[in-house]
Design a protein around this motif. Structure first.
Motif, PDB file in Angstrom:
ATOM      1  N   LEU A 207      -2.520  82.498 -23.141  1.00  0.00           N
ATOM      2  CA  LEU A 207      -2.570  83.194 -24.432  1.00  0.00           C
ATOM      3  C   LEU A 207      -2.090  84.633 -24.276  1.00  0.00           C
ATOM      4  CD1 LEU A 207      -3.444  83.804 -27.355  1.00  0.00           C
ATOM      5  CD2 LEU A 207      -5.799  84.005 -26.530  1.00  0.00           C
ATOM      6  N   VAL A 208      -2.551  85.318 -23.243  1.00  0.00           N
ATOM      7  CA  VAL A 208      -2.159  86.712 -23.023  1.00  0.00           C
ATOM      8  C   VAL A 208      -0.660  86.818 -22.765  1.00  0.00           C
ATOM      9  CG1 VAL A 208      -2.427  88.694 -21.482  1.00  0.00           C
ATOM     10  CG2 VAL A 208      -4.438  87.432 -22.249  1.00  0.00           C
ATOM     11  N   ARG A 209      -0.086  85.850 -22.044  1.00  0.00           N
ATOM     12  CA  ARG A 209       1.362  85.872 -21.804  1.00  0.00           C
ATOM     13  C   ARG A 209       2.127  85.788 -23.125  1.00  0.00           C
ATOM     14  NH1 ARG A 209       0.010  82.740 -17.211  1.00  0.00           N
ATOM     15  NH2 ARG A 209       0.404  80.783 -18.333  1.00  0.00           N
ATOM     16  N   ASP A 210       1.676  84.937 -24.038  1.00  0.00           N
ATOM     17  CA  ASP A 210       2.334  84.841 -25.346  1.00  0.00           C
ATOM     18  C   ASP A 210       2.203  86.141 -26.129  1.00  0.00           C
ATOM     19  OD1 ASP A 210       3.535  82.394 -25.270  1.00  0.00           O
ATOM     20  OD2 ASP A 210       2.305  81.471 -26.838  1.00  0.00           O
ATOM     21  N   LEU A 211       1.034  86.742 -26.107  1.00  0.00           N
ATOM     22  CA  LEU A 211       0.823  87.988 -26.840  1.00  0.00           C
ATOM     23  C   LEU A 211       1.710  89.099 -26.282  1.00  0.00           C
ATOM     24  CD1 LEU A 211      -3.063  87.945 -27.283  1.00  0.00           C
ATOM     25  CD2 LEU A 211      -1.322  87.386 -28.987  1.00  0.00           C
ATOM     26  N   ARG A 212       1.876  89.127 -24.963  1.00  0.00           N
ATOM     27  CA  ARG A 212       2.770  90.122 -24.370  1.00  0.00           C
ATOM     28  C   ARG A 212       4.213  89.884 -24.795  1.00  0.00           C
ATOM     29  NH1 ARG A 212      -0.026  90.046 -18.372  1.00  0.00           N
ATOM     30  NH2 ARG A 212      -1.575  91.689 -18.773  1.00  0.00           N
ATOM     31  N   ALA A 213       4.625  88.622 -24.815  1.00  0.00           N
ATOM     32  CA  ALA A 213       5.997  88.307 -25.237  1.00  0.00           C
ATOM     33  C   ALA A 213       6.226  88.682 -26.693  1.00  0.00           C
ATOM     34  CB  ALA A 213       6.283  86.820 -25.015  1.00  0.00           C
ATOM     35  N   MET A 214       5.209  88.542 -27.519  1.00  0.00           N
ATOM     36  CA  MET A 214       5.321  88.922 -28.931  1.00  0.00           C
ATOM     37  C   MET A 214       5.292  90.436 -29.129  1.00  0.00           C
ATOM     38  SD  MET A 214       2.560  86.402 -30.727  1.00  0.00           S
ATOM     39  CE  MET A 214       2.362  84.688 -30.261  1.00  0.00           C
ATOM     40  N   GLY A 215       4.800  91.174 -28.128  1.00  0.00           N
ATOM     41  CA  GLY A 215       4.572  92.606 -28.309  1.00  0.00           C
ATOM     42  C   GLY A 215       3.313  92.887 -29.082  1.00  0.00           C
ATOM     43  N   GLU A 216       2.338  91.963 -29.019  1.00  0.00           N
ATOM     44  CA  GLU A 216       1.134  92.060 -29.839  1.00  0.00           C
ATOM     45  C   GLU A 216      -0.112  92.406 -29.033  1.00  0.00           C
ATOM     46  OE1 GLU A 216       0.958  91.983 -33.026  1.00  0.00           O
ATOM     47  OE2 GLU A 216       2.955  91.268 -33.562  1.00  0.00           O
ATOM     48  N   THR A 217       0.055  92.968 -27.836  1.00  0.00           N
ATOM     49  CA  THR A 217      -1.119  93.378 -27.072  1.00  0.00           C
ATOM     50  C   THR A 217      -1.569  94.774 -27.515  1.00  0.00           C
ATOM     51  OG1 THR A 217       0.393  94.059 -25.301  1.00  0.00           O
ATOM     52  CG2 THR A 217      -0.668  91.916 -25.069  1.00  0.00           C
ATOM     53  N   ASN A 218      -2.676  95.218 -26.959  1.00  0.00           N
ATOM     54  CA  ASN A 218      -3.391  96.401 -27.436  1.00  0.00           C
ATOM     55  C   ASN A 218      -2.506  97.650 -27.507  1.00  0.00           C
ATOM     56  OD1 ASN A 218      -5.279  98.324 -28.064  1.00  0.00           O
ATOM     57  ND2 ASN A 218      -6.499  98.074 -26.214  1.00  0.00           N
ATOM     58  N   ALA A 219      -2.398  98.219 -28.693  1.00  0.00           N
ATOM     59  CA  ALA A 219      -1.687  99.490 -28.877  1.00  0.00           C
ATOM     60  C   ALA A 219      -2.540 100.444 -29.714  1.00  0.00           C
ATOM     61  CB  ALA A 219      -0.336  99.261 -29.535  1.00  0.00           C
ATOM     62  N   LEU A 220      -3.861 100.322 -29.583  1.00  0.00           N
ATOM     63  CA  LEU A 220      -4.753 101.210 -30.311  1.00  0.00           C
ATOM     64  C   LEU A 220      -4.625 102.635 -29.787  1.00  0.00           C
ATOM     65  CD1 LEU A 220      -7.848  98.848 -30.431  1.00  0.00           C
ATOM     66  CD2 LEU A 220      -6.522  99.608 -32.399  1.00  0.00           C
ATOM     67  N   ALA A 221      -4.791 103.595 -30.657  1.00  0.00           N
ATOM     68  CA  ALA A 221      -4.671 104.992 -30.275  1.00  0.00           C
ATOM     69  C   ALA A 221      -5.854 105.411 -29.405  1.00  0.00           C
ATOM     70  CB  ALA A 221      -4.595 105.867 -31.523  1.00  0.00           C
ATOM     71  N   GLY A 222      -5.639 106.457 -28.609  1.00  0.00           N
ATOM     72  CA  GLY A 222      -6.698 106.968 -27.748  1.00  0.00           C
ATOM     73  C   GLY A 222      -6.607 106.410 -26.342  1.00  0.00           C
ATOM     74  N   ALA A 223      -7.437 106.965 -25.473  1.00  0.00           N
ATOM     75  CA  ALA A 223      -7.439 106.533 -24.078  1.00  0.00           C
ATOM     76  C   ALA A 223      -7.987 105.111 -23.978  1.00  0.00           C
ATOM     77  CB  ALA A 223      -8.280 107.488 -23.240  1.00  0.00           C
ATOM     78  N   VAL A 224      -7.262 104.267 -23.285  1.00  0.00           N
ATOM     79  CA  VAL A 224      -7.682 102.884 -23.098  1.00  0.00           C
ATOM     80  C   VAL A 224      -7.848 102.628 -21.604  1.00  0.00           C
ATOM     81  CG1 VAL A 224      -7.094 100.455 -23.451  1.00  0.00           C
ATOM     82  CG2 VAL A 224      -6.462 102.147 -25.182  1.00  0.00           C
ATOM     83  N   ARG A 225      -9.045 102.299 -21.205  1.00  0.00           N
ATOM     84  CA  ARG A 225      -9.312 102.018 -19.792  1.00  0.00           C
ATOM     85  C   ARG A 225      -8.750 100.644 -19.447  1.00  0.00           C
ATOM     86  NH1 ARG A 225     -15.359 102.060 -17.055  1.00  0.00           N
ATOM     87  NH2 ARG A 225     -14.692 101.837 -14.868  1.00  0.00           N
ATOM     88  N   PRO A 226      -7.939 100.517 -18.404  1.00  0.00           N
ATOM     89  CA  PRO A 226      -7.352  99.218 -18.068  1.00  0.00           C
ATOM     90  C   PRO A 226      -8.430  98.165 -17.807  1.00  0.00           C
ATOM     91  CG  PRO A 226      -6.296 100.972 -16.827  1.00  0.00           C
ATOM     92  CD  PRO A 226      -7.498 101.579 -17.485  1.00  0.00           C
ATOM     93  N   MET A 227      -8.103  96.932 -18.130  1.00  0.00           N
ATOM     94  CA  MET A 227      -9.021  95.829 -17.852  1.00  0.00           C
ATOM     95  C   MET A 227      -9.009  95.538 -16.356  1.00  0.00           C
ATOM     96  SD  MET A 227      -8.041  93.285 -21.008  1.00  0.00           S
ATOM     97  CE  MET A 227      -9.057  91.985 -20.334  1.00  0.00           C
ATOM     98  N   SER A 228     -10.178  95.328 -15.794  1.00  0.00           N
ATOM     99  CA  SER A 228     -10.263  94.969 -14.382  1.00  0.00           C
ATOM    100  C   SER A 228     -10.094  93.467 -14.218  1.00  0.00           C
ATOM    101  CB  SER A 228     -11.615  95.397 -13.809  1.00  0.00           C
ATOM    102  OG  SER A 228     -12.660  94.620 -14.410  1.00  0.00           O
ATOM    103  N   ARG A 229      -9.798  93.043 -12.989  1.00  0.00           N
ATOM    104  CA  ARG A 229      -9.679  91.610 -12.717  1.00  0.00           C
ATOM    105  C   ARG A 229     -10.997  90.887 -12.974  1.00  0.00           C
ATOM    106  NH1 ARG A 229      -6.099  91.119  -7.117  1.00  0.00           N
ATOM    107  NH2 ARG A 229      -4.163  92.027  -7.967  1.00  0.00           N
ATOM    108  N   ALA A 230     -12.096  91.546 -12.632  1.00  0.00           N
ATOM    109  CA  ALA A 230     -13.408  90.925 -12.841  1.00  0.00           C
ATOM    110  C   ALA A 230     -13.672  90.722 -14.329  1.00  0.00           C
ATOM    111  CB  ALA A 230     -14.497  91.784 -12.215  1.00  0.00           C
ATOM    112  N   MET A 231     -13.290  91.689 -15.124  1.00  0.00           N
ATOM    113  CA  MET A 231     -13.507  91.590 -16.562  1.00  0.00           C
ATOM    114  C   MET A 231     -12.660  90.477 -17.168  1.00  0.00           C
ATOM    115  SD  MET A 231     -12.826  94.572 -19.346  1.00  0.00           S
ATOM    116  CE  MET A 231     -12.367  94.124 -21.021  1.00  0.00           C
ATOM    117  N   LEU A 232     -11.390  90.416 -16.775  1.00  0.00           N
ATOM    118  CA  LEU A 232     -10.511  89.380 -17.318  1.00  0.00           C
ATOM    119  C   LEU A 232     -10.963  87.992 -16.884  1.00  0.00           C
ATOM    120  CD1 LEU A 232      -8.031  89.006 -19.078  1.00  0.00           C
ATOM    121  CD2 LEU A 232      -6.600  89.173 -17.042  1.00  0.00           C
ATOM    122  N   ALA A 233     -11.411  87.874 -15.622  1.00  0.00           N
ATOM    123  CA  ALA A 233     -11.886  86.576 -15.121  1.00  0.00           C
ATOM    124  C   ALA A 233     -13.134  86.138 -15.889  1.00  0.00           C
ATOM    125  CB  ALA A 233     -12.176  86.664 -13.634  1.00  0.00           C
ATOM    126  N   ARG A 234     -14.037  87.078 -16.164  1.00  0.00           N
ATOM    127  CA  ARG A 234     -15.251  86.732 -16.914  1.00  0.00           C
ATOM    128  C   ARG A 234     -14.896  86.339 -18.347  1.00  0.00           C
ATOM    129  NH1 ARG A 234     -19.319  83.859 -17.599  1.00  0.00           N
ATOM    130  NH2 ARG A 234     -21.092  84.792 -18.730  1.00  0.00           N
TER     131      ARG A 234
END
Length: 295
Positions: A207-234
């Motif tokens: 799903l995330v790969r499709d969203l990236r291809a669409m250009g529809e991943t997070n572009a909210l304003a402000g500082a965005v802390r990157p997602m960790s591997r543990a967070m994505l796995a959970r």
């Protein structure tokens, strides 16, 4: 005198444009939402039997509409469709002047871009001003139910892993407000329709790969802390636990809000004034009218 503040900056236009540019090479493999929106717009043009000499497409990804229009019965009634600016300029509608003279277009199309507008009513008002009287606007944007599953699991996973959560899925407009938004922007005969679809994926990562291809991943304003591997796995675990079918594939909800509105013109159909009806509704329906004063 203090200048009035502008609209809140919900989205970072530069971040949005960068994500759109990164997905350009892989977009064709994940263009199904754009194709669906373009099909609806082309179908609308096929049943409107009039010419649209001057037309522009404000979509950040204009390819699907151009391709489908070229093969449709409406192609001969729509002039050459121009795409003003570049992809980056169309990526964040309403961020600046539209760049079209007032009352210069017969048709304006904007597909799958307006949900990135910081000022959606303002963007729609600019589009309406660029239309000639009786000109047509056709739009499509993602609605409030989009990615509700992803929103839920990302929030819970980040709370578990970090003890706090950031917004990571865009806030989307409620599809039921579509006609009201058009009316507020000055359109006549506004129409809004919500198209809901469920797309199944092998897992969260697909799903995330499709969203990236669409250009529809997070572009909210402000500082965005990157997602960790543990967070994505959970988040992937939670998604599989709560939103998977018996075959193990997960479900992702998308809502496309289709919009149509006309620039006002004196020759358009208008509603009758209140109190002008000559037949009571109860009589027309063949039912008894209840006034609330019955015993």
């Amino acid at each position: 005198m203090t200048a009035s503040p502008g609209p809140p900056q919900i989205f970072d236009s530069r971040r949005r444009a960068a994500k759109l540019a990164r997905g350009k090479k892989t977009f064709a493999a994940a263009d199904f939402l754009h194709v669906r929106a373009a099909e609806n717009a082309v179908n609308s043009l096929e049943v409107i039997l009039r010419d649209f000499t001057d037309a522009v497409d404000l979509s950040a990804r204009p390819g699907p509409f151009a391709r489908l229009l070229a093969d449709s019965a409406a192609a001969g009634r729509v002039g050459a469709v121009h795409t003003p600016g570049d992809d980056a300029a169309r990526a964040a509608p309403g961020a600046g002047p539209l760049g079209l003279p007032d009352q210069s277009q017969d048709l304006i199309v904007s597909l799958m871009s307006l949900h990135w507008a910081n000022d959606l009513p303002g963007a729609l008002a600019q589009i309406r001003r660029a239309l000639r009287p009786d000109g047509l606007f056709l739009g499509a944007l993602l609605g409030a139910g989009t990615l509700k599953e992803l929103r839920a699991v990302l929030t819970e996973a980040e709370l578990e892993v970090r003890g706090g959560a950031q917004a990571r899925v865009s806030p989307f407009a409620d599809g039921f407000d579509g006609a009201a938004l058009l009316q507020r922007a000055g359109f006549a005969l506004p129409v809004s329709d919500v198209d809901r679809l469920t797309v199944r994926y092998p897992d969260l990562y697909a799903l995330v790969r499709d969203l990236r291809a669409m250009g529809e991943t997070n572009a909210l304003a402000g500082a965005v802390r990157p997602m960790s591997r543990a967070m994505l796995a959970r988040a992937a675990e939670l998604y599989a636990e709560r939103f998977a079918d018996p075959d193990g594939r997960i479900r992702a909800t998308f809502e496309i809000v289709h919009l149509a509105g006309w620039a006002p013109h004196e020759g358009q159909q208008k509603p009758l004034p209140r109190g002008s009806a000559k037949v009571r509704l109860a009589d027309a329906l063949g039912v008894r009218e209840w006034t609330g004063e019955e015993d």
